[in-house]
Design a protein around this motif. Sequence first.
Motif, PDB file in Angstrom:
ATOM      1  N   LYS A  11      14.371  -4.168   5.656  1.00 36.02           N
ATOM      2  CA  LYS A  11      13.372  -3.855   4.637  1.00 36.02           C
ATOM      3  C   LYS A  11      12.119  -3.339   5.328  1.00 36.02           C
ATOM      4  N   VAL A  12      11.585  -2.222   4.814  1.00 39.42           N
ATOM      5  CA  VAL A  12      10.329  -1.673   5.321  1.00 39.42           C
ATOM      6  C   VAL A  12       9.450  -1.280   4.132  1.00 39.42           C
ATOM      7  N   GLU A  13       8.143  -1.225   4.382  1.00 39.52           N
ATOM      8  CA  GLU A  13       7.190  -0.746   3.393  1.00 39.52           C
ATOM      9  C   GLU A  13       6.735   0.638   3.822  1.00 39.52           C
ATOM     10  N   VAL A  14       6.565   1.523   2.863  1.00 38.85           N
ATOM     11  CA  VAL A  14       6.012   2.854   3.123  1.00 38.85           C
ATOM     12  C   VAL A  14       4.727   2.949   2.302  1.00 38.85           C
ATOM     13  N   VAL A  15       3.608   3.273   2.978  1.00 40.86           N
ATOM     14  CA  VAL A  15       2.296   3.234   2.344  1.00 40.86           C
ATOM     15  C   VAL A  15       1.582   4.566   2.514  1.00 40.86           C
ATOM     16  N   TYR A  16       0.926   5.000   1.420  1.00 37.45           N
ATOM     17  CA  TYR A  16       0.075   6.188   1.448  1.00 37.45           C
ATOM     18  C   TYR A  16      -1.129   5.891   0.574  1.00 37.45           C
ATOM     19  N   ALA A  17      -2.325   6.076   1.107  1.00 36.95           N
ATOM     20  CA  ALA A  17      -3.527   5.738   0.359  1.00 36.95           C
ATOM     21  C   ALA A  17      -4.407   6.956   0.165  1.00 36.95           C
ATOM     22  N   LEU A  18      -4.841   7.127  -1.063  1.00 35.73           N
ATOM     23  CA  LEU A  18      -5.850   8.123  -1.408  1.00 35.73           C
ATOM     24  C   LEU A  18      -7.159   7.373  -1.645  1.00 35.73           C
ATOM     25  N   GLU A  21      -6.438   5.587  -5.029  1.00 35.13           N
ATOM     26  CA  GLU A  21      -5.110   5.045  -5.340  1.00 35.13           C
ATOM     27  C   GLU A  21      -4.355   4.755  -4.049  1.00 35.13           C
ATOM     28  N   GLN A  22      -3.628   3.646  -4.044  1.00 35.25           N
ATOM     29  CA  GLN A  22      -2.747   3.320  -2.919  1.00 35.25           C
ATOM     30  C   GLN A  22      -1.336   3.167  -3.456  1.00 35.25           C
ATOM     31  N   THR A  23      -0.394   3.810  -2.780  1.00 30.07           N
ATOM     32  CA  THR A  23       1.009   3.688  -3.174  1.00 30.07           C
ATOM     33  C   THR A  23       1.747   2.938  -2.074  1.00 30.07           C
ATOM     34  N   LEU A  24       2.393   1.847  -2.447  1.00 27.65           N
ATOM     35  CA  LEU A  24       3.183   1.044  -1.518  1.00 27.65           C
ATOM     36  C   LEU A  24       4.590   0.942  -2.092  1.00 27.65           C
ATOM     37  N   LEU A  25       5.555   1.458  -1.340  1.00 29.67           N
ATOM     38  CA  LEU A  25       6.947   1.434  -1.791  1.00 29.67           C
ATOM     39  C   LEU A  25       7.791   0.643  -0.807  1.00 29.67           C
ATOM     40  N   ASN A  26       8.613  -0.253  -1.321  1.00 28.36           N
ATOM     41  CA  ASN A  26       9.540  -1.008  -0.491  1.00 28.36           C
ATOM     42  C   ASN A  26      10.883  -0.295  -0.490  1.00 28.36           C
ATOM     43  N   VAL A  27      11.500  -0.246   0.676  1.00 27.35           N
ATOM     44  CA  VAL A  27      12.794   0.424   0.790  1.00 27.35           C
ATOM     45  C   VAL A  27      13.674  -0.357   1.769  1.00 27.35           C
ATOM     46  N   ALA A  28      14.956  -0.432   1.459  1.00 23.85           N
ATOM     47  CA  ALA A  28      15.939  -1.057   2.350  1.00 23.85           C
ATOM     48  C   ALA A  28      16.757   0.069   2.982  1.00 23.85           C
ATOM     49  N   GLY A  43      11.044   7.869  -1.455  1.00 25.24           N
ATOM     50  CA  GLY A  43      10.627   8.668  -2.596  1.00 25.24           C
ATOM     51  C   GLY A  43       9.147   9.031  -2.563  1.00 25.24           C
ATOM     52  N   MET A  44       8.463   8.683  -1.485  1.00 19.94           N
ATOM     53  CA  MET A  44       7.028   8.952  -1.368  1.00 19.94           C
ATOM     54  C   MET A  44       6.727  10.448  -1.414  1.00 19.94           C
ATOM     55  N   LEU A  45       7.586  11.265  -0.813  1.00 15.70           N
ATOM     56  CA  LEU A  45       7.336  12.716  -0.782  1.00 15.70           C
ATOM     57  C   LEU A  45       7.420  13.329  -2.175  1.00 15.70           C
ATOM     58  N   GLU A  46       8.244  12.764  -3.041  1.00 18.55           N
ATOM     59  CA  GLU A  46       8.327  13.249  -4.415  1.00 18.55           C
ATOM     60  C   GLU A  46       7.109  12.785  -5.210  1.00 18.55           C
ATOM     61  N   LYS A  47       6.663  11.563  -4.960  1.00 17.71           N
ATOM     62  CA  LYS A  47       5.507  11.011  -5.672  1.00 17.71           C
ATOM     63  C   LYS A  47       4.210  11.700  -5.254  1.00 17.71           C
ATOM     64  N   HIS A  48       4.125  12.089  -3.974  1.00 19.81           N
ATOM     65  CA  HIS A  48       2.926  12.746  -3.440  1.00 19.81           C
ATOM     66  C   HIS A  48       3.337  14.028  -2.711  1.00 19.81           C
ATOM     67  N   PRO A  49       3.549  15.120  -3.439  1.00 17.22           N
ATOM     68  CA  PRO A  49       4.019  16.368  -2.823  1.00 17.22           C
ATOM     69  C   PRO A  49       3.030  16.978  -1.832  1.00 17.22           C
TER      70      PRO A  49
END
Length: 108
Positions: A11-18, A21-28, A43-49
Amino acid sequence: MSDPILNNLIKVEVVYALAHEQTLLNVAVPPGTMLADAIKASGMLEKHPEIDLASNKVGIFGKLSKLDTVLRDRDRVEIYRPLIADPKEVRRKRAEEGKVMKKGGGDA
């Protein structure tokens, strides 16, 4: 839902902050997954093109890392935005302003 570790996943977290807004997605992902692959799988690249892995810097827990870095369980993958101001330039300007203020301080 079954435990990802039992299914041979990490399990890892992928984080991108503006600024607003901060987006934190968990992925296995499977063991041996590289940093870039985890970002894509999240899916971060789709959420933040606006994210461009060729130009945005990335890291793990605040330490710059390369896209081919192999991840470990519970890593926090961070995608960094470009700086809007050069920190060295900001410090230089602040120092210059401080010198001007000290020179013109007047009587105390």
